[in-house]
Design an enzyme around this catalytic site. Sequence first.
Site, PDB file in Angstrom:
ATOM      1  N   VAL A 121       0.630   7.404  13.165  1.00 21.13           N
ATOM      2  CA  VAL A 121       0.095   6.285  12.379  1.00 21.13           C
ATOM      3  C   VAL A 121       0.781   4.988  12.797  1.00 21.13           C
ATOM      4  CG1 VAL A 121      -0.119   5.329  10.058  1.00 21.13           C
ATOM      5  CG2 VAL A 121      -0.564   7.751  10.440  1.00 21.13           C
ATOM      6  N   GLY A 122       2.080   5.062  13.026  1.00 19.53           N
ATOM      7  CA  GLY A 122       2.816   3.857  13.433  1.00 19.53           C
ATOM      8  C   GLY A 122       2.257   3.262  14.714  1.00 19.53           C
ATOM      9  N   LYS A 138       0.881  -1.176   0.000  1.00 20.91           N
ATOM     10  CA  LYS A 138       0.000   0.000   0.000  1.00 20.91           C
ATOM     11  C   LYS A 138       0.918   1.225   0.000  1.00 20.91           C
ATOM     12  CE  LYS A 138      -1.818   3.114   1.887  1.00 20.91           C
ATOM     13  NZ  LYS A 138      -1.590   4.507   1.402  1.00 20.91           N
ATOM     14  N   CYS A 189      13.654  11.168   6.839  1.00 18.11           N
ATOM     15  CA  CYS A 189      13.559  10.838   8.260  1.00 18.11           C
ATOM     16  C   CYS A 189      14.900  11.055   8.937  1.00 18.11           C
ATOM     17  CB  CYS A 189      13.108   9.400   8.424  1.00 18.11           C
ATOM     18  SG  CYS A 189      14.144   8.281   7.497  1.00 18.11           S
ATOM     19  N   GLY A 233       6.698   5.683   8.312  1.00 15.28           N
ATOM     20  CA  GLY A 233       5.842   6.860   8.243  1.00 15.28           C
ATOM     21  C   GLY A 233       5.883   7.605   9.556  1.00 15.28           C
ATOM     22  N   SER A 234       4.774   8.254   9.882  1.00 18.62           N
ATOM     23  CA  SER A 234       4.771   9.126  11.054  1.00 18.62           C
ATOM     24  C   SER A 234       4.504   8.328  12.338  1.00 18.62           C
ATOM     25  CB  SER A 234       3.692  10.191  10.872  1.00 18.62           C
ATOM     26  OG  SER A 234       2.453   9.554  10.679  1.00 18.62           O
ATOM     27  N   GLU A 241       9.331  17.173  14.875  1.00 19.39           N
ATOM     28  CA  GLU A 241       9.761  16.937  13.496  1.00 19.39           C
ATOM     29  C   GLU A 241       8.999  17.888  12.571  1.00 19.39           C
ATOM     30  OE1 GLU A 241       8.431  13.349  11.399  1.00 19.39           O
ATOM     31  OE2 GLU A 241      10.519  13.033  10.836  1.00 19.39           O
ATOM     32  N   GLN A 276       1.692  19.355   3.668  1.00 26.04           N
ATOM     33  CA  GLN A 276       3.079  19.442   4.116  1.00 26.04           C
ATOM     34  C   GLN A 276       3.550  20.901   4.078  1.00 26.04           C
ATOM     35  OE1 GLN A 276       4.310  16.786   5.355  1.00 26.04           O
ATOM     36  NE2 GLN A 276       6.320  17.629   5.845  1.00 26.04           N
ATOM     37  N   GLU A 290       9.217   2.101  11.288  1.00 28.82           N
ATOM     38  CA  GLU A 290      10.290   3.100  11.260  1.00 28.82           C
ATOM     39  C   GLU A 290       9.616   4.448  11.087  1.00 28.82           C
ATOM     40  OE1 GLU A 290      13.304   2.980  12.133  1.00 28.82           O
ATOM     41  OE2 GLU A 290      13.383   0.815  12.332  1.00 28.82           O
TER      42      GLU A 290
HETATM   43  P1  NAD Z   1       2.194   8.888   7.217  1.00 29.09           P
HETATM   44  O1  NAD Z   1       2.340   8.202   8.519  1.00 29.09           O
HETATM   45  O2  NAD Z   1       1.157   9.923   7.070  1.00 29.09           O
HETATM   46  O3  NAD Z   1       1.882   7.828   6.069  1.00 29.09           O
HETATM   47  C1  NAD Z   1       2.715   6.713   5.828  1.00 29.09           C
HETATM   48  C2  NAD Z   1       1.891   5.624   5.179  1.00 29.09           C
HETATM   49  O4  NAD Z   1       0.925   5.154   6.104  1.00 29.09           O
HETATM   50  C3  NAD Z   1       1.114   6.082   3.940  1.00 29.09           C
HETATM   51  O5  NAD Z   1       1.130   5.061   2.979  1.00 29.09           O
HETATM   52  C4  NAD Z   1      -0.289   6.258   4.488  1.00 29.09           C
HETATM   53  O6  NAD Z   1      -1.289   6.114   3.520  1.00 29.09           O
HETATM   54  C5  NAD Z   1      -0.353   5.142   5.503  1.00 29.09           C
HETATM   55  N1  NAD Z   1      -1.366   5.327   6.551  1.00 29.09           N
HETATM   56  C6  NAD Z   1      -1.862   6.488   7.040  1.00 29.09           C
HETATM   57  N2  NAD Z   1      -2.820   6.229   7.989  1.00 29.09           N
HETATM   58  C7  NAD Z   1      -2.898   4.884   8.086  1.00 29.09           C
HETATM   59  C8  NAD Z   1      -3.675   4.015   8.894  1.00 29.09           C
HETATM   60  N3  NAD Z   1      -4.573   4.467   9.780  1.00 29.09           N
HETATM   61  N4  NAD Z   1      -3.490   2.681   8.769  1.00 29.09           N
HETATM   62  C9  NAD Z   1      -2.590   2.191   7.890  1.00 29.09           C
HETATM   63  N5  NAD Z   1      -1.838   2.972   7.084  1.00 29.09           N
HETATM   64  C10 NAD Z   1      -1.965   4.304   7.185  1.00 29.09           C
HETATM   65  O7  NAD Z   1       3.647   9.444   6.848  1.00 29.09           O
HETATM   66  P2  NAD Z   1       4.091  10.277   5.571  1.00 29.09           P
HETATM   67  O8  NAD Z   1       3.584  11.657   5.720  1.00 29.09           O
HETATM   68  O9  NAD Z   1       3.774   9.516   4.329  1.00 29.09           O
HETATM   69  O10 NAD Z   1       5.677  10.254   5.739  1.00 29.09           O
HETATM   70  C11 NAD Z   1       6.365  11.134   6.549  1.00 29.09           C
HETATM   71  C12 NAD Z   1       6.790  10.486   7.837  1.00 29.09           C
HETATM   72  O11 NAD Z   1       7.532   9.292   7.561  1.00 29.09           O
HETATM   73  C13 NAD Z   1       7.720  11.344   8.644  1.00 29.09           C
HETATM   74  O12 NAD Z   1       7.341  11.326  10.001  1.00 29.09           O
HETATM   75  C14 NAD Z   1       9.076  10.672   8.472  1.00 29.09           C
HETATM   76  O13 NAD Z   1       9.989  10.911   9.493  1.00 29.09           O
HETATM   77  C15 NAD Z   1       8.713   9.263   8.350  1.00 29.09           C
HETATM   78  N6  NAD Z   1       9.764   8.501   7.682  1.00 29.09           N
HETATM   79  C16 NAD Z   1      10.518   7.653   8.424  1.00 29.09           C
HETATM   80  C17 NAD Z   1      11.541   6.923   7.825  1.00 29.09           C
HETATM   81  C18 NAD Z   1      12.363   5.959   8.635  1.00 29.09           C
HETATM   82  O14 NAD Z   1      12.917   5.035   8.056  1.00 29.09           O
HETATM   83  N7  NAD Z   1      12.477   6.121   9.938  1.00 29.09           N
HETATM   84  C19 NAD Z   1      11.794   7.060   6.468  1.00 29.09           C
HETATM   85  C20 NAD Z   1      11.010   7.951   5.737  1.00 29.09           C
HETATM   86  C21 NAD Z   1       9.979   8.654   6.358  1.00 29.09           C
END
Ligand code: NAD
Length: 478
Positions: A228-229, A172, A280, A224-225, A379, A327, A246
């Site tokens: 959400v994580g 996804k 990130c 991701g964020s 962040e 953003q 992550e």
């Molecule tokens: P996000 O958390 O908004 O989205 C990430 C993914 O999760 C997207 O595909 C989104 O559609 C999905 N998502 C959102 N809500 C969900 C839910 N309820 N259930 C399941 N999936 C869901 O993050 P973003 O804005 O796409 O990315 C930016 C963030 O990612 C920043 O916080 C950044 O630090 C982090 N990031 C971390 C790393 C790392 O390796 N540590 C690398 C790149 C980005």
Amino acid sequence: MIEARHRLGGTWADTGAREEVRSPADLDRVLGSWPRGGAAEVEAAVAAAGAALAAWRRLPGPERGQRLFEAAQSLEAHRDELAELAAREMGKPIGEARGEAVRAVALFRYYGGEGSRAVGEVIPSQRAGTLQYTVRVPVGVVGVITPWNFPLAIPAWKIAPALAYGNTVVFKPAEWSTLTAHRLVEIVAPHLPDGVLNMVCGTGAEAGEALVRHEGVHAVTFTGSVGVGRRIAEIALARGAKYQLEMGGKNPVIVDADADVELAADLTLSGAMRSAGQKCTATSRAIVLAPVRDAFRDALVRRMRELSVGDPLDPATYLGPVVSRPQYDKVLAAIERGRSEGARLVAGGGPHGGDRRGYFVAPTLFEDVAPSMSLFQEEIFGPVLGLTVARDLDEAISQANAVRYGLSASVFTRRLDVALRCVEELDVGLVRVNEETAGVELQAPFGGVKASSSHSREQGRAAIEFFTHVRTVAIRPS
Ligand code: NAD
């Protein structure tokens, strides 16, 4: 124009309302669209992945590896096209996007090789004649949920090891990089049996959450964020699925009194401003020892004046737009909050380029940033760097650690004792000495501590930990 579709088993499907994609560098330019999938598409994708699992995991590792090598070759043939698409869709400057496409190819090659490497160990048994050993078995159907900021590399560093170790995948991708993801799957999937790699386009709340909740998904790997994580962790834990997260960072550099200030300025700026700060591992805090504060600040300001902000497709561009309206608003709001909290603005501080039809933010530098300020703590994920002065190394290390994140940290110094103390005491997953906070190599483990991670590691050989289970075997001849 790219009309993205879902990949469900061996077929492409376009069910769901379509979302239009516009270039963040030029909002008048429509690049394509993707279909908004949900529970029904997730159901079909998980069913296809489940049906393909038995045959794929039975295939000998070297044969699975061979499929990945072939996929790498096709990706390489389309490298420039992928880079250009990523640059158009999410605004990353073309030079960086090319580097990322090369990285995606290398990841498929690396994990192709994993198919032939040893998995497990022989453990002496107390019983004579008994062979006791461990093997690695695939976890099953893996849900891969990715962000938009590395639209090629992050999917590659999750999908390639998942497949190499015998799992099947439902991917996804992020809303803001779905066209690039679609092209990636279009290139890789023909090298795999139907159902081994599936993709559902859609929002996080609809397709993402349905994937995490699905009982047929045995493991979820997410980048991701933090918010959400954590939600994904709760859902996965409640139903006993394996998960890997992550997440964000608030990565510091420490500039020691003895540092090569010019090198420190070069790498701090590149860590903070490349990809418009949307990594990130981006540098967002510079903690400077008092004696070099002025020299370091001046070196930064000199360089910032020369940064070119503009069209991501222009090879001379250092900094493109940020990815999206949300953003853009978030970064500008963080800058305003920094101002109102009393940090001193040195450069940038708002939108860049007045009438440009895109989400351009001026490279921004604050000084006098106190550890209590949101600029220091939160962040931002934009081209914003905050400078904080420390009396001595003790204070610098304690400031570096005084945030909830713990992904990457750098120290610039010529002194070995300072370097070794930082390696020991910085509370992060990645410590870098005289190196940028970003730019970790694919064959090395990657991940954070504290709120940045679920404490597992990705990439390199470390990936085997998440994508397989250890099975302990004892065999006694009867
Ligand atoms: P996000 O958390 O908004 O989205 C990430 C993914 O999760 C997207 O595909 C989104 O559609 C999905 N998502 C959102 N809500 C969900 C839910 N309820 N259930 C399941 N999936 C869901 O993050 P973003 O804005 O796409 O990315 C930016 C963030 O990612 C920043 O916080 C950044 O630090 C982090 N990031 C971390 C790393 C790392 O390796 N540590 C690398 C790149 C980005």
